[in-house]
Design a protein around this motif. Structure first.
Motif, mmCIF file in Angstrom:
data_model
loop_
_atom_site.group_PDB
_atom_site.id
_atom_site.type_symbol
_atom_site.label_atom_id
_atom_site.label_comp_id
_atom_site.label_asym_id
_atom_site.label_seq_id
_atom_site.Cartn_x
_atom_site.Cartn_y
_atom_site.Cartn_z
ATOM 1 N N ARG A 93 2.548 17.525 -24.403
ATOM 2 C CA ARG A 93 3.039 17.387 -25.771
ATOM 3 C C ARG A 93 4.358 18.153 -25.950
ATOM 4 O O ARG A 93 5.283 17.672 -26.601
ATOM 5 N N ASP A 94 4.434 19.349 -25.348
ATOM 6 C CA ASP A 94 5.677 20.126 -25.421
ATOM 7 C C ASP A 94 6.822 19.399 -24.721
ATOM 8 O O ASP A 94 7.954 19.372 -25.220
ATOM 9 N N VAL A 95 6.522 18.813 -23.560
ATOM 10 C CA VAL A 95 7.552 18.059 -22.838
ATOM 11 C C VAL A 95 7.987 16.848 -23.654
ATOM 12 O O VAL A 95 9.185 16.558 -23.772
ATOM 13 N N PHE A 96 7.028 16.144 -24.237
ATOM 14 C CA PHE A 96 7.315 14.940 -25.016
ATOM 15 C C PHE A 96 8.193 15.251 -26.232
ATOM 16 O O PHE A 96 9.082 14.467 -26.582
ATOM 17 N N ASN A 97 7.935 16.382 -26.867
ATOM 18 C CA ASN A 97 8.695 16.757 -28.072
ATOM 19 C C ASN A 97 10.164 17.038 -27.769
ATOM 20 O O ASN A 97 10.988 17.076 -28.688
ATOM 21 N N HIS A 98 10.495 17.257 -26.487
ATOM 22 C CA HIS A 98 11.891 17.497 -26.095
ATOM 23 C C HIS A 98 12.468 16.284 -25.369
ATOM 24 O O HIS A 98 13.432 16.411 -24.610
ATOM 25 N N TYR A 99 11.891 15.126 -25.617
ATOM 26 C CA TYR A 99 12.313 13.920 -24.910
ATOM 27 C C TYR A 99 13.792 13.619 -25.149
ATOM 28 O O TYR A 99 14.518 13.235 -24.218
ATOM 29 N N ARG A 100 14.260 13.778 -26.379
ATOM 30 C CA ARG A 100 15.633 13.419 -26.720
ATOM 31 C C ARG A 100 16.645 14.535 -26.444
ATOM 32 O O ARG A 100 17.834 14.256 -26.264
ATOM 33 N N ASP A 101 16.218 15.788 -26.413
ATOM 34 C CA ASP A 101 17.179 16.889 -26.272
ATOM 35 C C ASP A 101 17.124 17.572 -24.908
ATOM 36 O O ASP A 101 17.790 18.582 -24.693
ATOM 37 N N SER A 102 16.343 17.055 -23.979
ATOM 38 C CA SER A 102 16.257 17.650 -22.641
ATOM 39 C C SER A 102 16.215 16.538 -21.595
ATOM 40 O O SER A 102 15.321 15.694 -21.617
#
Length: 228
Positions: free
Chosen positions: A117-126
């Motif tokens: 979920r943490d990785v997914f939440n940074h999908y657009r900025d990382s």
């Protein structure tokens, strides 16, 4: 050496061929699982990398052990046969430990959902997170966390097997969420790793029994002062 022990001699030789094939299967399985999880291990902490690497090592040394078994059986060498049985017993114990670890790893992966979920939440900025999400979605044929609705923007191409910078037609979007898909993949990988390790360990136990019987027969023949 009696007829019965002579039969065990050739059965042990045949067993070593089967054992070598099992070693190749272990090596192949370990490599496949390791390659599948290597790119996401540091992000998701799946706990399956250790048993995968262990199986790679075990599969690699199986051929050396098979050599001792074949030579010990054909040459009727007590020393080589005992060496073979000892190596086989060591590998058997390691495989049982790997199987237990793999089954435990399956049960102790409750934090995978949180990490993903943490990785997914940074999908657009990382860029790194984007690559991991796209890799998981394309490999496991899933989309989003629970469903494609988790994307509040255009659904990426990885949700339908396309490149990440492409968009998906609505009728081609995978409907399964990736958190469930990841858990199922980890469960399958752990079960397969543990099951194969236990199954091969059973074959190895038979080999140990044959080797010890043959070694005992060889020693008795040497004491009586004759060889066949």
């Amino acid at each position: 050496m009696g007829c019965g022990m002579g039969m065990i001699k050739y059965l042990l030789f045949i067993f070593n061929f089967i054992f070598a094939v099992c070693g190749l299967a272990i090596l192949t399985l370990g490599v496949m699982v390791h390659l599948k999880i290597a790119e996401v291990q540091h992000q998701l902490d799946t706990s399956l990398q250790f048993p995968a690497i262990t199986l790679i090592v075990i599969g690699s040394i199986v051929f050396v052990v098979s050599f001792f078994g074949c030579c010990g059986a054909i040459r009727e060498s007590h020393c080589m046969t005992i060496t073979f049985a000892s190596f086989l017993l060591f590998i058997l114990l390691v495989q049982v430990a790997v199987a237990v670890f793999a089954f435990m790893a399956v049960k102790n992966n409750g934090n995978v959902e949180t990490k993903y979920r943490d990785v997914f939440n940074h999908y657009r900025d990382s860029e790194e997170s984007s690559k991991i999400v796209d890799l998981i979605q394309s490999s496991l044929h899933c989309c989003g966390l629970e469903s494609p609705r988790d994307f509040n923007f255009n659904i990426p191409g990885s949700c339908c097997g396309k490149q990440g910078n492409e968009t998906c037609p609505s009728d081609e979007i995978a409907q399964k969420g990736c958190t469930d898909a990841i858990k199922e993949a980890i469960h399958l990988a752990g079960t397969v790793l543990g099951g194969v390790a236990i199954g091969v360990a059973g074959v190895e136990l038979i080999g140990i029994i044959f080797a010890l019987c043959l070694a005992n027969s060889i020693r008795n023949s040497e004491r009586r002062g004759y060889r066949v």
